[in-house]
Write an enzyme that holds these catalytic residues in place. Structure first.
Site, PDB file in Angstrom:
ATOM      1  N   GLU A  28       0.835  -1.216   0.000  1.00  0.00           N
ATOM      2  CA  GLU A  28       0.000   0.000   0.000  1.00  0.00           C
ATOM      3  C   GLU A  28       0.866   1.262   0.000  1.00  0.00           C
ATOM      4  OE1 GLU A  28      -1.491   1.964   3.327  1.00  0.00           O
ATOM      5  OE2 GLU A  28      -1.109   0.332   4.730  1.00  0.00           O
ATOM      6  N   LYS A  89      -5.054  11.021   0.803  1.00  0.00           N
ATOM      7  CA  LYS A  89      -5.257   9.697   1.390  1.00  0.00           C
ATOM      8  C   LYS A  89      -6.520   9.125   0.753  1.00  0.00           C
ATOM      9  CE  LYS A  89      -6.459   7.427   5.747  1.00  0.00           C
ATOM     10  NZ  LYS A  89      -6.723   7.615   7.181  1.00  0.00           N
ATOM     11  N   VAL A 109      -5.368   0.423   3.066  1.00  0.00           N
ATOM     12  CA  VAL A 109      -5.534  -1.031   2.972  1.00  0.00           C
ATOM     13  C   VAL A 109      -6.772  -1.358   2.131  1.00  0.00           C
ATOM     14  CG1 VAL A 109      -6.075  -3.121   4.296  1.00  0.00           C
ATOM     15  CG2 VAL A 109      -4.287  -1.555   5.098  1.00  0.00           C
ATOM     16  N   ASP A 141     -17.227   5.362  13.392  1.00  0.00           N
ATOM     17  CA  ASP A 141     -15.932   5.451  12.722  1.00  0.00           C
ATOM     18  C   ASP A 141     -15.311   4.058  12.649  1.00  0.00           C
ATOM     19  OD1 ASP A 141     -13.553   6.063  11.579  1.00  0.00           O
ATOM     20  OD2 ASP A 141     -13.005   7.643  12.992  1.00  0.00           O
ATOM     21  N   SER A 143     -13.223   1.732   9.925  1.00  0.00           N
ATOM     22  CA  SER A 143     -12.467   1.827   8.668  1.00  0.00           C
ATOM     23  C   SER A 143     -13.085   0.951   7.585  1.00  0.00           C
ATOM     24  CB  SER A 143     -11.022   1.380   8.910  1.00  0.00           C
ATOM     25  OG  SER A 143     -10.319   1.353   7.690  1.00  0.00           O
ATOM     26  N   ALA A 144     -13.036   1.466   6.355  1.00  0.00           N
ATOM     27  CA  ALA A 144     -13.456   0.653   5.205  1.00  0.00           C
ATOM     28  C   ALA A 144     -12.535  -0.557   5.021  1.00  0.00           C
ATOM     29  CB  ALA A 144     -13.470   1.505   3.941  1.00  0.00           C
ATOM     30  N   LYS A 162      -3.677  -1.369  15.974  1.00  0.00           N
ATOM     31  CA  LYS A 162      -3.107  -0.570  17.069  1.00  0.00           C
ATOM     32  C   LYS A 162      -4.135  -0.307  18.139  1.00  0.00           C
ATOM     33  CE  LYS A 162      -0.959   2.148  14.100  1.00  0.00           C
ATOM     34  NZ  LYS A 162      -1.995   1.582  13.357  1.00  0.00           N
TER      35      LYS A 162
HETATM   36  N1  PSU Z   1      -1.988   2.110  10.472  1.00  0.00           N
HETATM   37  C1  PSU Z   1      -0.652   2.408  10.426  1.00  0.00           C
HETATM   38  N2  PSU Z   1      -0.173   3.102   9.371  1.00  0.00           N
HETATM   39  C2  PSU Z   1      -0.976   3.500   8.352  1.00  0.00           C
HETATM   40  C3  PSU Z   1      -2.370   3.154   8.410  1.00  0.00           C
HETATM   41  C4  PSU Z   1      -2.820   2.469   9.475  1.00  0.00           C
HETATM   42  O1  PSU Z   1       0.078   2.078  11.326  1.00  0.00           O
HETATM   43  O2  PSU Z   1      -0.482   4.136   7.420  1.00  0.00           O
HETATM   44  C5  PSU Z   1      -3.241   3.534   7.258  1.00  0.00           C
HETATM   45  C6  PSU Z   1      -3.542   2.300   6.402  1.00  0.00           C
HETATM   46  O3  PSU Z   1      -3.470   2.691   5.033  1.00  0.00           O
HETATM   47  C7  PSU Z   1      -4.969   1.970   6.753  1.00  0.00           C
HETATM   48  C8  PSU Z   1      -5.526   3.340   7.008  1.00  0.00           C
HETATM   49  O4  PSU Z   1      -5.662   1.292   5.740  1.00  0.00           O
HETATM   50  O5  PSU Z   1      -4.495   4.015   7.719  1.00  0.00           O
HETATM   51  C9  PSU Z   1      -6.813   3.344   7.783  1.00  0.00           C
HETATM   52  O6  PSU Z   1      -7.342   4.638   7.749  1.00  0.00           O
HETATM   53  P1  PSU Z   1      -8.901   4.875   8.092  1.00  0.00           P
HETATM   54  O7  PSU Z   1      -9.029   4.500   9.535  1.00  0.00           O
HETATM   55  O8  PSU Z   1      -9.136   6.327   7.816  1.00  0.00           O
HETATM   56  O9  PSU Z   1      -9.677   3.934   7.199  1.00  0.00           O
HETATM   57 MN    MN Z   2     -12.461   6.489   9.766  1.00  0.00          MN
END
Ligand code: PSU
Ligand code: MN
Length: 307
Positions: A28, A89, A109, A141, A143-144, A162
């Site tokens: 990614e 992003k 991801v 909230d 994530s997709a 995390k």
């Molecule tokens: N966790 C990390 N580093 C990252 C991400 C997550 O330690 O760069 C990134 C990944 O690309 C993940 C995204 O898919 O954050 C998730 O963001 P969101 O919660 O906005 O979907």
């Molecule tokens: Mn989100």
């Protein structure tokens, strides 16, 4: 071989590898543009590609450049992603917009999985997955990455979720979505910086061949969606949960105070945790990606042997 979707532009190397049935590993780009500072981000990206080659597979970093979904990038393109000020992003919902306006986008991801699936790449390596944020039961909230794991037939190797997220809720959401979450060589679900999370992994497999067999079993049955393979950070590189926990709490509190929300939350927290840890979390982050790249290359090789 799946014919890659015609809207994608594959590098010659990746196209050749896929056409001749050689193992390929997708990578990614949000981790490059929004997950780490420059220049460590581009150094990490190049090093990880090298690890995948050493493991006998072809690396395919995925991003959108000038509105074109790209599978396999050269050094200059990685440098652009690492340092250009206008790289959005791009999660799944953002793909149409960045393509239509011919912009640059770093794929998360979720969107990397979708593009990998459209290219016919079944193995993808990253650092950490997105999931259900703390308070997700009211903020929604989520994530997709979670819904995409339910959709695209790609095995995703990560170091877990995390504790900036709610790990328990994330595991529940993945269960509901029918996503196997399998820990490699451990009973404990790892939490990115730490080998432990206080949560038991739903499944454990100890060999790459065993992981490859799971991929084949899932897709032979026609079960749509991916597999989340979680690989704990090596012991010598981890930050124990009780040490990183306080820094995560502080970063989360600052996030609230500043009213940061939505897609900006994860990049803000990662950056703050690097600052608060005096750079230690960045070293751990890079170490766990290296470790995942070794496993992902081996998995791509093992899966290719089964097909
Ligand atoms: N966790 C990390 N580093 C990252 C991400 C997550 O330690 O760069 C990134 C990944 O690309 C993940 C995204 O898919 O954050 C998730 O963001 P969101 O919660 O906005 O979907
Ligand atoms: Mn989100």
């Amino acid at each position: 071989m799946t014919t890659p979707h015609p809207a994608l532009r594959l590098s010659d190397e990746v196209r050749g590898a896929l056409a001749s049935g050689r193992p390929v590993v997708a990578l990614e780009s949000t981790i490059i543009s929004h997950g780490m500072p420059y220049p460590q981000n581009v150094e990490m990206a190049l090093e990880v590609e090298g690890i995948i080659r050493d493991g006998g597979a072809t690396p395919a970093t995925i991003a959108v450049l000038d509105g074109v979904p790209r599978i396999g990038l050269d050094r200059d393109e990685l440098e652009t992603l690492a340092s250009h000020p206008d790289v959005a992003k791009v999660s799944l919902r953002d793909l149409p917009h960045v393509i239509a306006r011919k912009g640059h986008g770093a794929t998360t991801v979720a969107s990397t999985m979708r593009l990998a699936a459209l290219a016919g790449i079944p193995v993808f390596v990253t650092g950490g997955l997105g999931g259900v944020h703390r308070g997700g039961e009211t903020s929604f909230d989520i994530s997709a990455d979670v819904t995409e794991l339910a959709t695209s037939n790609v095995a995703v190797v990560s170091a877990g979720v995390k504790s900036i997220l709610d790990i328990g809720l994330t595991l529940e959401a993945l269960e509901t979505a029918g996503v196997p979450v399998v820990a490699f060589g451990t009973d404990e679900y790892p939490s990115f910086y730490s080998r432990e999370s206080g949560h038991r992994a739903p499944m454990r497999v100890d060999t790459v061949e065993g992981l490859a067999e799971m991929m084949r079993a899932k897709w032979d049955l026609g079960l749509a969606g991916g597999i989340s393979v979680v690989n704990p950070v090596p012991a010598e590189d981890e930050i124990p949960a009780d040490e990183i926990g306080g820094l995560i709490e502080q970063a989360l509190a600052e996030c609230d105070e500043r009213g940061i929300h939505g897609k900006d939350i994860t990049p803000f927290l990662l950056g703050r945790i690097v600052e608060l840890s005096g750079g230690r979390s960045l070293e751990t982050n890079i170490a766990l990606v290296r470790n995942n790249a070794r496993l992902g290359a081996a998995l791509a090789v093992a899966y290719q042997r089964l097909t």
